[in-house]
Write a protein that holds these residues in place. Structure first.
Motif: not given
Lengths: 492, 632, 109
Positions: A426-427, A430-431, A433-434
């Motif tokens: 997840a880290v 999502l990092g 994507i962000q």
């Protein structure tokens, strides 16, 4: 059926093979693209019919056996059991997706490029279908050799070094396997025409002492582990993925990785049960460590391709750990996860390819705010990325859930430790994507356009596959249930 | 199949349809249409939920099996819905409060582009869908699907305004911290599957006796880890205050009324497991109480109106866990319900204020809003009284029930709990006084534009205010009225087994009166104290010192996490990337290559090209072979 | 005559051939030395054939002279070799104007 010789398994192998050979002779650039897309679609149609065709589906599936090197005990025997069905379908499904998604990419000498691609597909099909060790080895190399050429000829700047590394790794590993195959062969019972036999049934009953098994196990395991890859045999992968043309990267990561997993399930588990029991903790330990290790590295990657490469290593780690738990539930999870992983990672590569083609970079630090300019691309990537981190109701959740269940049944501590990779995934996802999609646009991304129709089409198809397998995975289990049970019972 | 099962699936399905329509048609739909679709589907779900609730009330509970999700020889997980007292109550809360917040959002989000507006409603509908799935699921896996689904929606909605990178980071933080909890949840599920071979509630609960107490303790602790993530308890609570980056209605719906109570729902659902694990219960009570106090202390010194409410939510959730920990399951569920009313009300009221002030969230720059926004003011005041625990408002009944149960378990818990309740009253009225009383401290420009919010905003406020006032009356304690606790009677089948194990110990009436009086008096004093202190608040830039500074900085927990966990993990990643990967593994691989290269370079020298040398070597070779053959 | 006379002679001839190949630089001499080695081997073949002919001839009449026939084979091969070898030497001389074997070491780089 279609007669004695032209059966579904043969069609699956020979269709791409012949299509590939024809592709070499098509001079026109658009002609060869159209031809290979058409050929791959037809292969897909054949493969779809194998999913529906249900008679004679007991343990051997659709098995066919022809004499090949009769006096050596080798035969051209292929069989379409549950394992083979899922993986040939993955192969048949992936190729049109890959070819359509990269349809606009221009390759010099495209006839050779597409010809090699189709040959590689034929090899992959053969690997998943062969039930004769020599034939298996033959197809294994047939699948790999075109890739060497594809990487070294059409790759990125450092392609020669990357291909060389890839070649050395895989070729060494293949040779180890060949030694192993010959050794087992020499311990098999014979056929009426030969002293020994290469057939998988003969391999199953080969008389091997536990000591022999234990070192044969490593010969085979290393060959498959390099291909998957399992930590610490993985360092060829990020380089090769980074340097290969994207279409080849998709084939490598989407399908070829599964050659290794498939090899373990088909050729290692049933043939060396004693060694598997002896070394299961070593292998699972390596896999679990590799999961965390690769996830941690992925957090620090700035290159999109390398990030996905390490993420793939982490996911494959779970698969290899699950294979060695010998649990029915875990192995069924492995089967569906192989399909899911293929779909997801091909989707990720397509998105990365789009970004790289449009903007010319794939450094995460240089990209920003793409969501403003390309909303469709963003939505699709977010879905695929979430599937990649196994969010429920996406395909990967089902597989990972089952594999973790099996791993937990095997030993709770492994599952708990491996579970950390869920968080790390997840880290980094999502990092990524962000950083790429959200925030303000910069001068590079300000002029970006959204994806084209053919890309929407294939990505939409992948998204559908993601949700279908995530919400209603039962058909996969129906296909694989018996084959998996046959393997598990060998340990009882 | 029973009639109720034919419609149960529609309850989550309708919001899903709303999500799909709004999500796929976001470029075509106008704002009013997407608003109607978004709210309408929830309203329909609400009506269906009422129907289901009524039929459950008549004793009509079922488990519906729709299709096999996973069915292999070794593992069978059905796509099942469980319709019973507990789930139907939560259905009402979710769809009811959810509907009001959807209506509120149509006005609150009206400045967005049609595209974003539709996207917002799509996410909101998806959230309701996931939450309903969570509540309706008939086994832990379906619950987990909803569990992660709400986490996803929370992530999407916190980062809704994704231009701002801080918001995105807050969204990521929320998701990752939730995932840490989810891992615990998953491990508990694996443990259940390993020991019992199933995750169906009824099978698990029937076969609890097959589990050893070690198993039950571990499973419940792991489930509780999951709950700490989702319901923002120590140590995983820090995401919730940051989650206030999302639009205010989202904070009201997800981060106050529904999603964060999922942990309480899960524990209430598995109450039999928890009752059989006293160790876990002690842990839950302590963590809950610690969270309640910690968050309350932080809330004392926050200046952002939403941050205060966020910490207040964390604190109230702590009370619910305290209730679960001391076995007051009904009390916890009761507090979930009343909290949903008054906290949603407070958030929406805060949203109304923020809306009127064009995005200003700093209470130091508010004040005197009473004059300009009468409906918001009154409803907000009612919400504050309710949360402070003044009778006969709803918060009093539910909080008191939990505190009474805590007292009978251990008076120390009660003392600390009341301390927290006093702090709650204080910071809520600090918030109220700073915002609505005194003089306006914002700019003239803002003052000029101050106005009451439109009907779509005030309507939900009024409804919620009414509920916040009277909602407690369904759970009147026995001391006041015999048979007054209608909720307890309604939920009795769910908690029956646990009750049997716990036994019943009643407090004497005089003790109960004393306990209530103590907390009410304490809260009242705090209210007056807050009012006195802040009614003439002046904005000053003076920095806080000492303990106030520590509180303002939230005990520096974020900084500690960053340096103890986040940085080391990143450093480890860097170490692996640069040292292990490049240095060791690649070093070995390249080293083999280099060794071969070097070796061939040396052996190459033998190939001198001199025929004589070759022949000489050949002769030597043959001689050596001779020697070996003849003498060895 | 005892057979070891032949063995000694053959060994001597062979050693002379080997040393000649090793120490001489002229391609023609090297070539002649190779022939010398070949003939040393032929000599042994004939000698051993004669030695065993009586014992073997009793049971296998045709096998008694196999080795001697084999010598003819190797002589034919040697003749063929001479023709090829001399041709190479002639070509070599044409190219580098020398028949020194050490002169021609260009494979090295």
């Amino acid at each position: 059926m279609l007669g004695n010789f032209i059966t579904l398994p043969h069609l699956l192998i020979f269709f791409p093979l012949i299509a590939g050979v024809i592709a070499f002779f098509i001079k026109s650039d658009s002609g060869v693209r159209g031809w290979s897309v058409l050929a791959s679609l037809l292969t897909l149609a054949v493969s779809l019919s194998t999913l529906i065709y249900k008679d004679n589906l007991e343990l051997n599936g659709l098995a066919y056996n022809y004499e090949w090197l009769k006096y050596m005990g080798a035969s051209f025997s292929v069989s379409l059991d549950g394992l083979g069905r899922v993986l040939t379908f993955l192969t048949a499904f992936s190729f049109p997706v890959i070819l359509i998604a990269t349809y606009r990419n221009v390759y010099p000498r495209s006839n050779v490029f597409y010809g090699l691609m189709l040959l590689s597909q034929a090899g992959l099909m053969g690997v998943f279908l062969a039930t004769d060790a020599l034939l298996f080895y033959f197809f294994w190399e047939l699948a790999l050799i075109p890739v060497y050429f594809l990487c070294s000829r059409w790759g990125g700047e450092r392609r020669i070094a990357a291909t060389f590394k890839f070649f050395i790794y895989t070729f060494t590993a293949s040779l180890l396997m060949l030694v192993g195959i010959i050794y087992v062969y020499l311990h098999t019972a014979g056929t009426p025409f030969s002293d020994h036999s290469f057939s998988i049934q003969a391999f199953h009953t080969a008389s091997l002492t536990p000591t022999q098994q234990s070192w044969l196990f490593w010969l085979f395991f290393v060959a498959f582990a390099v291909k998957m890859p399992v930590f610490p045999f993985h360092t060829w992968q990020p380089d090769t993925y980074e340097q290969s043309p994207t279409a080849v990267t998709m084939v490598l990561s989407g399908i070829m990785v599964k050659m290794g997993v498939f090899g373990l399930i088909r050729w290692v588990l049933p043939i060396f049960p004693a060694a598997v029991l002896q070394f299961e903790n070593v292998v699972i330990g390596l896999s679990v460590v590799g999961m965390i290790y690769a996830s941690l590295i992925a957090i620090r990657q700035d290159d999109l391709k390398r990030l996905v490469a390490y993420s793939s290593i982490a996911h494959i780690g779970l698969i290899s750990a699950a294979v060695f738990t010998r649990q029915q539930v875990a192995l069924e999870g492995v089967m569906i996860q192989m399909f899911s992983h293929g779909v997801n990672i091909i989707g990720l590569w397509i998105v990365i390819d789009v970004i790289e083609k449009k903007l010319g970079v794939r450094k995460i630090s240089q990209l920003n705010g793409i969501a403003h300019r390309a909303p469709v691309l963003t939505i699709i990537l977010v879905i695929i990325a979430l599937a990649n981190i196994a969010l429920p109701l996406t395909n990967a959740f089902v597989g990972e859930f089952m594999m973790f269940t099996g791993l937990f049944k095997f030993n709770g501590w492994y599952a708990a430790f491996a579970g950390l990779s869920i968080i790390l995934a997840a880290v980094y996802t999502l990092g990524m994507i962000q950083k790429i999609f959200y925030g303000e646009t910069n001068e590079l991304t300000a002029e970006m356009s959204d994806i084209s129709f053919n890309q929407k089409l294939v990505l939409g198809l992948l998204v559908l596959a993601i949700f279908f397998a995530g919400i209603y995975p039962q058909p996969f289990f129906e296909i694989t249930k018996d084959s998996v049970a046959a393997i598990v019972t060998r340990f009882k | 199949m029973n009639n109720i099962l034919h419609i149960a699936w529609l309850i989550p399905f309708l919001p899903l349809v709303g999500f799909l329509v709004n999500g796929l048609g976001r470029n075509q739909l106008s704002k009013s249409i997407s608003g109607i679709i978004g709210s309408g589907t929830i309203l329909a779900s609400f009506l269906l939920s009422v129907y289901v609730f009524l039929s459950v009330k008549d004793g009509n509970t079922h488990v519906a099996h729709y299709f096999d999700f996973i069915n292999t020889g070794a593992l069978k997980i059905g796509f099942d819905f469980q319709v019973d007292q507990l789930s139907s109550l939560f259905l009402l809360i979710i769809t009811g409060v959810g509907f009001l917040i959807h209506v509120y959002s149509t006005s609150y989000m009206h400045d967005e582009t049609p595209n974003n507006f539709a996207k917002y409603f799509a996410y909101l509908n998806l959230f309701v869908f996931s939450m309903l799935l969570l509540v309706l699921g008939g086994n832990y896996v379906i619950m987990f699907i909803g569990w992660e689904g709400v986490g996803l929606c929370s992530y999407l909605l916190i980062g809704f305004w994704f231009k701002n990178d801080n918001y995105n980071s807050a969204a990521k933080k929320a998701f990752v911290m939730n995932r840490i909890g989810d891992l615990g949840f998953l491990l508990a599920v694996f443990w259940l599957i390993t020991k019992l071979g199933t995750t169906d509630y009824h099978t698990v609960f029937q076969n609890v006796s097959q589990l050893t107490s070690f198993d039950i303790t571990c499973i419940t602790l792991l489930l509780f880890v999951g709950a700490t993530g989702k319901s923002a308890q120590i140590p995983l609570y820090t995401w919730l205050p940051d989650a206030m980056a999302g639009p205010t209605p989202v904070s009201a719906l997800i981060h106050a009324a529904t999603m964060v109570t999922a942990g309480i729902y899960m524990i209430a659902r598995s109450n039999i497991l928890f009752t059989m694990a006293p160790t876990t219960q002690t842990v839950i009570a302590i963590i809950g109480l610690a969270t309640a106090i910690l968050a309350a202390t932080i809330a004392l010194k926050q200046n952002d109106i939403k941050k205060v409410l966020a910490y207040s939510t964390v604190s109230q959730l702590g009370y619910m866990f305290l209730g679960l920990g001391v076995g007051a399951y009904t009390g916890a569920v009761f507090h979930v319900m009343t909290h949903a009313f008054f906290k949603a009300l407070l958030f929406l009221g805060a949203g109304s204020v923020i809306h009127a002030l064009h995005g200003e969230q700093d209470m130091r720059k508010m004040g005197g809003l009473k004059k300009y926004m009468s409906i918001t003011h009154i409803t907000f005041l009612l919400g504050c009284i309710a949360i402070a625990g003044i009778p006969p408002f709803s918060g009093f009944f539910s909080k008191d029930e939990i505190l009474a149960a805590a007292f009978s378990s251990n008076p120390v818990l009660w003392v600390i709990g009341v301390l927290g309740a006093v702090m709650t009253a204080f910071y809520m009225f600090r918030l109220y006084t700073m915002t609505f009383l005194g003089n306006f401290r914002g700019t003239d420009e803002q003052q000029h534009h101050l106005h009451e919010s439109p009907g779509a905003i005030t309507f939900p406020l009024i409804i919620l205010a009414v509920l916040a006032v009277i909602g407690g009356l369904i759970g009147i304690p026995e001391v006041f009225m015999h048979g007054g606790h209608r909720l307890e009677a309604f939920l009795e089948p769910i908690f029956r087994e646990s009750k049997k194990i716990q036994g019943t110990h009643h407090l004497s009436h005089s003790t109960e009166y004393f306990l209530m009086a103590a907390s009410v008096v304490g809260a009242s004093i705090a209210i007056i104290f807050a009012w006195k202190n802040y009614k003439d608040y002046r904005y000053s830039t003076e920095e806080n010192t000492g303990i106030a500074r520590v509180l303002e900085n939230k005990w520096y927990v974020d900084e500690i996490y960053s340096s103890v966990i986040v940085q080391p993990v990143r450093a480890l990643g860097g170490f692996f990337t640069n040292v292990v990967e490049r240095g060791i593994i690649d070093g070995i691989v390249n080293g083999v290559g280099r060794a071969v290269n070097y070796g061939s370079r040396q052996i190459r020298l033998l190939q001198s090209g001199q025929v004589g040398t070759y022949v000489l070597l050949m002769v030597f070779g043959i001689l050596i072979l001779f020697v070996i053959q003849l003498f060895l | 005559m005892p057979v070891y006379y032949y063995i000694f002679l053959s060994a001597t001839l062979f050693t002379i051939g080997v040393i000649g190949v090793l120490v001489r630089r002229s391609a023609i001499i090297v070539f002649m030395c190779i022939e010398l080695m070949l003939n040393a081997a032929n000599l042994l073949l004939v000698a051993f054939s004669k030695m065993h002919s009586q014992a073997i001839g009793a049971t296998h009449p045709t096998a008694a002279t196999d080795a001697q026939i084999f010598v003819f084979f190797s002589m034919v091969v040697a003749a063929a070799e001479v023709s090829v070898g001399l041709a190479i030497i002639v070509l070599m001389y044409r190219n580098v104007h020398s028949v020194d074997v050490n002169f021609l070491n260009r494979l090295k780089n």
